[in-house]
Design a protein around this motif. Structure first.
Motif, mmCIF file in Angstrom:
data_model
loop_
_atom_site.group_PDB
_atom_site.id
_atom_site.type_symbol
_atom_site.label_atom_id
_atom_site.label_comp_id
_atom_site.label_asym_id
_atom_site.label_seq_id
_atom_site.Cartn_x
_atom_site.Cartn_y
_atom_site.Cartn_z
ATOM 1 N N GLY A 1 0.775 -1.230 0.000
ATOM 2 C CA GLY A 1 0.000 0.000 0.000
ATOM 3 C C GLY A 1 0.803 1.274 0.000
ATOM 4 O O GLY A 1 0.225 2.368 0.129
ATOM 5 N N LYS A 2 2.130 1.212 -0.159
ATOM 6 C CA LYS A 2 2.966 2.403 -0.095
ATOM 7 C C LYS A 2 3.364 2.886 -1.491
ATOM 8 O O LYS A 2 3.200 2.184 -2.484
ATOM 9 C CB LYS A 2 4.219 2.112 0.742
ATOM 10 C CG LYS A 2 3.915 1.794 2.195
ATOM 11 C CD LYS A 2 5.192 1.589 2.995
ATOM 12 C CE LYS A 2 4.868 1.323 4.465
ATOM 13 N NZ LYS A 2 6.097 1.115 5.274
ATOM 14 N N ARG A 3 3.890 4.112 -1.523
ATOM 15 C CA ARG A 3 4.395 4.674 -2.773
ATOM 16 C C ARG A 3 5.817 4.160 -2.978
ATOM 17 O O ARG A 3 6.700 4.406 -2.163
ATOM 18 C CB ARG A 3 4.401 6.201 -2.703
ATOM 19 C CG ARG A 3 3.019 6.820 -2.566
ATOM 20 C CD ARG A 3 3.129 8.290 -2.220
ATOM 21 N NE ARG A 3 3.784 8.489 -0.921
ATOM 22 C CZ ARG A 3 4.042 9.686 -0.395
ATOM 23 N NH1 ARG A 3 3.730 10.778 -1.060
ATOM 24 N NH2 ARG A 3 4.622 9.782 0.778
ATOM 25 N N VAL A 4 6.030 3.460 -4.077
ATOM 26 C CA VAL A 4 7.308 2.777 -4.286
ATOM 27 C C VAL A 4 7.959 3.258 -5.580
ATOM 28 O O VAL A 4 7.311 3.333 -6.628
ATOM 29 C CB VAL A 4 7.115 1.246 -4.341
ATOM 30 C CG1 VAL A 4 8.442 0.547 -4.610
ATOM 31 C CG2 VAL A 4 6.507 0.740 -3.036
ATOM 32 N N GLY A 5 9.245 3.561 -5.485
ATOM 33 C CA GLY A 5 10.038 3.889 -6.662
ATOM 34 C C GLY A 5 11.056 2.796 -6.912
ATOM 35 O O GLY A 5 11.655 2.267 -5.972
ATOM 36 N N VAL A 6 11.252 2.425 -8.167
ATOM 37 C CA VAL A 6 12.232 1.404 -8.555
ATOM 38 C C VAL A 6 13.254 2.059 -9.489
ATOM 39 O O VAL A 6 12.883 2.599 -10.537
ATOM 40 C CB VAL A 6 11.562 0.217 -9.266
ATOM 41 C CG1 VAL A 6 12.616 -0.801 -9.693
ATOM 42 C CG2 VAL A 6 10.525 -0.442 -8.361
ATOM 43 N N ILE A 7 14.532 2.032 -9.095
ATOM 44 C CA ILE A 7 15.593 2.587 -9.923
ATOM 45 C C ILE A 7 16.157 1.471 -10.790
ATOM 46 O O ILE A 7 16.701 0.494 -10.278
ATOM 47 C CB ILE A 7 16.708 3.192 -9.058
ATOM 48 C CG1 ILE A 7 16.137 4.285 -8.138
ATOM 49 C CG2 ILE A 7 17.818 3.769 -9.930
ATOM 50 C CD1 ILE A 7 17.129 4.795 -7.111
ATOM 51 N N GLY A 8 16.004 1.581 -12.090
ATOM 52 C CA GLY A 8 16.455 0.527 -12.995
ATOM 53 C C GLY A 8 17.122 1.090 -14.228
ATOM 54 O O GLY A 8 16.949 2.279 -14.558
ATOM 55 N N GLY A 9 17.867 0.236 -14.915
ATOM 56 C CA GLY A 9 18.566 0.683 -16.106
ATOM 57 C C GLY A 9 18.220 -0.082 -17.357
ATOM 58 O O GLY A 9 18.679 0.259 -18.451
ATOM 59 N N ASP A 10 17.385 -1.150 -17.199
ATOM 60 C CA ASP A 10 17.033 -1.972 -18.361
ATOM 61 C C ASP A 10 15.774 -2.769 -18.032
ATOM 62 O O ASP A 10 14.997 -2.379 -17.149
ATOM 63 C CB ASP A 10 18.191 -2.901 -18.749
ATOM 64 C CG ASP A 10 18.711 -3.702 -17.561
ATOM 65 O OD1 ASP A 10 17.952 -3.918 -16.593
ATOM 66 O OD2 ASP A 10 19.878 -4.135 -17.607
ATOM 67 N N GLY A 11 15.603 -3.898 -18.715
ATOM 68 C CA GLY A 11 14.418 -4.712 -18.495
ATOM 69 C C GLY A 11 14.282 -5.247 -17.080
ATOM 70 O O GLY A 11 13.175 -5.541 -16.621
ATOM 71 N N LEU A 12 15.402 -5.411 -16.376
ATOM 72 C CA LEU A 12 15.337 -5.870 -14.987
ATOM 73 C C LEU A 12 14.524 -4.905 -14.133
ATOM 74 O O LEU A 12 13.714 -5.334 -13.297
ATOM 75 C CB LEU A 12 16.745 -6.029 -14.416
ATOM 76 C CG LEU A 12 16.836 -6.378 -12.918
ATOM 77 C CD1 LEU A 12 16.169 -7.712 -12.640
ATOM 78 C CD2 LEU A 12 18.286 -6.398 -12.463
ATOM 79 N N GLY A 13 14.718 -3.609 -14.334
ATOM 80 C CA GLY A 13 13.945 -2.631 -13.580
ATOM 81 C C GLY A 13 12.461 -2.746 -13.874
ATOM 82 O O GLY A 13 11.630 -2.654 -12.960
ATOM 83 N N ALA A 14 12.123 -2.970 -15.146
ATOM 84 C CA ALA A 14 10.719 -3.138 -15.514
ATOM 85 C C ALA A 14 10.127 -4.373 -14.846
ATOM 86 O O ALA A 14 9.015 -4.338 -14.299
ATOM 87 C CB ALA A 14 10.588 -3.230 -17.032
ATOM 88 N N ARG A 15 10.858 -5.476 -14.873
ATOM 89 C CA ARG A 15 10.358 -6.707 -14.270
ATOM 90 C C ARG A 15 10.188 -6.554 -12.751
ATOM 91 O O ARG A 15 9.235 -7.062 -12.177
ATOM 92 C CB ARG A 15 11.303 -7.873 -14.582
ATOM 93 C CG ARG A 15 11.337 -8.256 -16.055
ATOM 94 C CD ARG A 15 12.044 -9.572 -16.287
ATOM 95 N NE ARG A 15 13.449 -9.523 -15.915
ATOM 96 C CZ ARG A 15 14.432 -9.099 -16.717
ATOM 97 N NH1 ARG A 15 14.143 -8.653 -17.931
ATOM 98 N NH2 ARG A 15 15.694 -9.103 -16.319
ATOM 99 N N GLU A 16 11.114 -5.840 -12.116
ATOM 100 C CA GLU A 16 11.009 -5.659 -10.670
ATOM 101 C C GLU A 16 9.817 -4.773 -10.316
ATOM 102 O O GLU A 16 9.105 -5.031 -9.339
ATOM 103 C CB GLU A 16 12.296 -5.061 -10.120
ATOM 104 C CG GLU A 16 12.396 -5.168 -8.617
ATOM 105 C CD GLU A 16 13.790 -5.567 -8.164
ATOM 106 O OE1 GLU A 16 14.323 -4.902 -7.278
ATOM 107 O OE2 GLU A 16 14.345 -6.545 -8.707
#
Length: 219
Positions: free
Chosen positions: A63-78
């Protein structure tokens, strides 16, 4: 362990200036997380302000606001994986634009995950308050949790130095008994497979230890 070499009958290990001979070796050197170029990143990880494993602690961001720092498809999958827990997700894409495929962008859009592709200029990581990222176009976004999904670097240098084979991800290739392509050299844990979980490493180490025991017995 400073260095590992093959002697023909086993291995020579240099440890803190001393040499140890052994007929078999089990490596469990793990991996290093590729950390984002943010100030105070090590302290932020220690204080769980910046997280690295949603498999381990994703339930804590329900239920929280989450940011994901990614550089490629791995970031999208996470980011897509974290939808199990949170519905306010932003992918902060710090890689080249073409590092995200059209299909990945479409999946993120259909999942209502925002993509931010502006370089990060500064970051506010403070205890007991939202984490904020400030971007170069004067945008400031606040998050309750930040994850980094920039991949890992396997710590396989000792094995590679004596010719052990690795796969396309840089991890060591092993057989069903955890033996590498070098007879008598075994490996377990994150440097072998990609789940990066202690329980996986423990099971692989048990398999390797049994194989090493049988090898020493001549079985």
């Amino acid at each position: 362990m400073d260095a590992l070499s093959s002697t023909g009958e086993g291995f020579s290990l240099s440890i803190d200036g001393e040499t140890v001979l052994s007929p078999t070796v089990l490596l469990a050197c793990g991996v290093e997380d590729n950390e984002p170029a943010l100030p105070g990143v090590e302290r932020a990880v220690r204080q769980t302000l910046l997280r690295t494993c949603p498999i381990c602690d994703g339930f804590e961001v329900i239920g929280k606001r989450v940011g994901v720092i990614g550089g490629d498809g791995l970031g999208a999958r996470e980011a897509l994986f974290l939808q199990t827990y949170a519905d306010q997700l932003t992918l902060i894409h710090v890689g080249a634009p073409d590092a995200l495929t059209a299909d990945e962008r479409d999946r993120l859009a259909r999942a209502d995950i925002t993509i931010v592709e502006t370089p990060i200029e500064s970051v506010e990581l403070q205890i007991d308050r939202p984490r904020a990222l400030c971007f170069s176009d004067s945008v400031r976004l606040e998050f309750d949790a930040l994850y980094t999904a920039l991949g890992i670097t396997p710590r396989t240098g000792l094995a590679l130095a004596i010719g052990a084979h690795h796969d396309e991800s840089g991890r060591l290739v092993v057989d069903e008994h955890q033996q590498t392509s070098i007879p008598g050299l075994y490996a377990a844990g994150d440097m072998v497979r990609g789940l990066n979980q202690i329980t996986t490493a423990q099971g692989e180490a048990s398999i390797a230890a049994t194989a090493m025991h049988n090898r020493l017995r001549g079985c």
